[in-house]
Design an enzyme around this catalytic site. Structure first.
Site, mmCIF file in Angstrom:
data_model
loop_
_atom_site.group_PDB
_atom_site.id
_atom_site.type_symbol
_atom_site.label_atom_id
_atom_site.label_comp_id
_atom_site.label_asym_id
_atom_site.label_seq_id
_atom_site.Cartn_x
_atom_site.Cartn_y
_atom_site.Cartn_z
ATOM 1 N N HIS A 1 -7.080 10.070 -1.967
ATOM 2 C CA HIS A 1 -6.526 9.896 -0.620
ATOM 3 C C HIS A 1 -7.420 10.503 0.465
ATOM 4 O O HIS A 1 -7.572 9.918 1.545
ATOM 5 C CB HIS A 1 -5.120 10.529 -0.578
ATOM 6 C CG HIS A 1 -4.234 9.966 0.470
ATOM 7 N ND1 HIS A 1 -2.871 9.861 0.326
ATOM 8 C CD2 HIS A 1 -4.490 9.459 1.697
ATOM 9 C CE1 HIS A 1 -2.341 9.322 1.415
ATOM 10 N NE2 HIS A 1 -3.311 9.078 2.256
ATOM 11 N N ASP B 1 0.852 -1.199 0.000
ATOM 12 C CA ASP B 1 0.000 0.000 0.000
ATOM 13 C C ASP B 1 0.885 1.245 0.000
ATOM 14 O O ASP B 1 1.621 1.493 0.955
ATOM 15 C CB ASP B 1 -0.902 -0.003 1.226
ATOM 16 C CG ASP B 1 -1.807 1.222 1.257
ATOM 17 O OD1 ASP B 1 -2.673 1.331 0.370
ATOM 18 O OD2 ASP B 1 -1.629 2.073 2.149
ATOM 19 N N LYS C 1 -2.180 6.387 -4.249
ATOM 20 C CA LYS C 1 -3.250 7.335 -3.928
ATOM 21 C C LYS C 1 -2.989 8.708 -4.537
ATOM 22 O O LYS C 1 -1.851 9.173 -4.571
ATOM 23 C CB LYS C 1 -3.403 7.470 -2.399
ATOM 24 C CG LYS C 1 -3.584 6.127 -1.686
ATOM 25 C CD LYS C 1 -3.714 6.276 -0.192
ATOM 26 C CE LYS C 1 -3.599 4.931 0.500
ATOM 27 N NZ LYS C 1 -2.206 4.481 0.664
ATOM 28 N N TYR D 1 3.526 9.951 0.677
ATOM 29 C CA TYR D 1 4.440 9.314 1.635
ATOM 30 C C TYR D 1 5.907 9.603 1.304
ATOM 31 O O TYR D 1 6.781 9.419 2.147
ATOM 32 C CB TYR D 1 4.230 7.797 1.682
ATOM 33 C CG TYR D 1 2.860 7.342 2.103
ATOM 34 C CD1 TYR D 1 1.955 8.209 2.724
ATOM 35 C CD2 TYR D 1 2.452 6.028 1.891
ATOM 36 C CE1 TYR D 1 0.685 7.779 3.098
ATOM 37 C CE2 TYR D 1 1.199 5.587 2.271
ATOM 38 C CZ TYR D 1 0.304 6.461 2.855
ATOM 39 O OH TYR D 1 -0.941 6.027 3.220
#
Length: 318
Positions: free
Chosen positions: A118, A51, A85, A56
């Site tokens: 997201h 994931d 996302k 990130y």
């Protein structure tokens, strides 16, 4: 609830016909320099779902790890499920395809198995963070239409959302031509999401759980693994509280995305398929006091952005 102890638990069916692995490796707060090795360790230990998300900041390193896994024959691309996302600053319809292309480039992939919006929050194009001055008006129907284009093109094999409340998911279903395959949300024994679960089951949407262990070690500061009832059940089953929390999720009908960069915990978090929580213990989870850990106060502002209160963001599910 399923108590089956067989391979049926290894995957859940999506409304696209694809299968999503029951357990995935979460990569939020997985620091550069360690996340690549965590991905390699996870896949070598049987994980088949990673994931990811552009925000990130580690998709390039994950891409290098995936390339190594593919080139050395540890796993084939068709055997692994990769999620990414769309970040809030890329909600403008013209930016959606570009954002996915960037993630695909970083991950060194030709397609993504699942692409999610997201947050139901929009910020100005090119902006960083979620401060009040970068908030922008929502355009979710237009964003979703662009997501449907990615699905039609095959670049995203499935599309979905993250952090959508029951009401926001219902709203999306009212205008979606392609229904979302997944809603990825906070879900664990201390925040069980019964209302959202019921909607997902009735509409064929799969619920996927981030922070299934409460995100210990992050600013969310979840202490769910110390929940007395969870500890008690774990002792009875001779399992760790983390294993019981994850197994509860799978038996509840949703996939779980535990994050770890520690190989022994990565192994432990995958050891969930040769045992089950018996019904008399499973029913005890209804006694646990419920509280959302990730409130997302950063999205709330009285004059900037669409949400003036947490109640508006989560539509009462707090």
């Amino acid at each position: 609830m399923s108590n089956d102890k067989d391979s049926e638990n290894l995957h859940f069916d999506l409304n696209t016909g694809a299968k999503i692995p029951s357990v995935g490796l979460g990569t939020w707060h997985a620091e550069p320099g360690v996340v690549g090795q965590a991905v390699i360790a996870a896949v070598k230990n049987g994980y088949r779902h990673i994931d990811c998300a552009s925000v990130y900041g580690n998709e390039k390193e994950i891409g290098v790890a995936l390339k190594e896994l593919f080139s050395t024959g540890v796993v084939h691309r068709s055997e692994i499920f990769i999620t990414s996302k769309l970040w809030c600053s890329d909600h403008a319809p013209e930016d959606v395809s570009t954002a996915l292309s960037k993630s695909l480039e970083d991950l060194q992939l030709d397609y993504i198995d699942l692409y999610l919006i997201h947050w139901p929050i929009r910020t100005k194009p090119g902006s960083k963070g979620l401060t009040p001055e970068v908030m922008a008006p929502l355009c979710l129907p237009e964003t979703w239409n662009a997501m449907e284009g990615l699905y039609a093109s095959g670049q995203a094999r499935a599309i979905g959302v993250s952090n959508f409340s029951t009401k926001k998911l219902q709203d999306l279903l009212s205008y979606a031509k392609v229904p979302p395959a997944v809603d990825q949300v906070e879900c664990h024994p201390v925040w069980q999401q019964h209302s959202l679960h019921n909607l997902c089951k009735s509409t064929g949407i799969h619920l996927s759980a981030y922070s299934p262990l409460g995100s210990p070690g992050t600013w969310v500061k979840g202490e769910i693994l110390k929940e007395p009832l969870l500890v008690e059940i774990a002792e009875k089953l001779q399992k760790s509280p983390a294993q019981v929390a994850l197994r509860w999720g799978i038996q509840s009908g949703h996939s779980v995305l535990p994050k770890s960069v520690n190989e022994s915990r990565i192994k432990e978090n995958q050891s969930l398929f040769d045992w089950c929580i018996p019904p008399e213990l499973f029913s005890k989870f209804s006694e646990i006091h419920q509280q959302r850990l990730l409130h997302a106060d950063f999205a709330i502002h009285e004059s900037c952005g669409p949400y003036k209160s947490l109640d508006e963001l989560w539509d009462g599910e707090i």
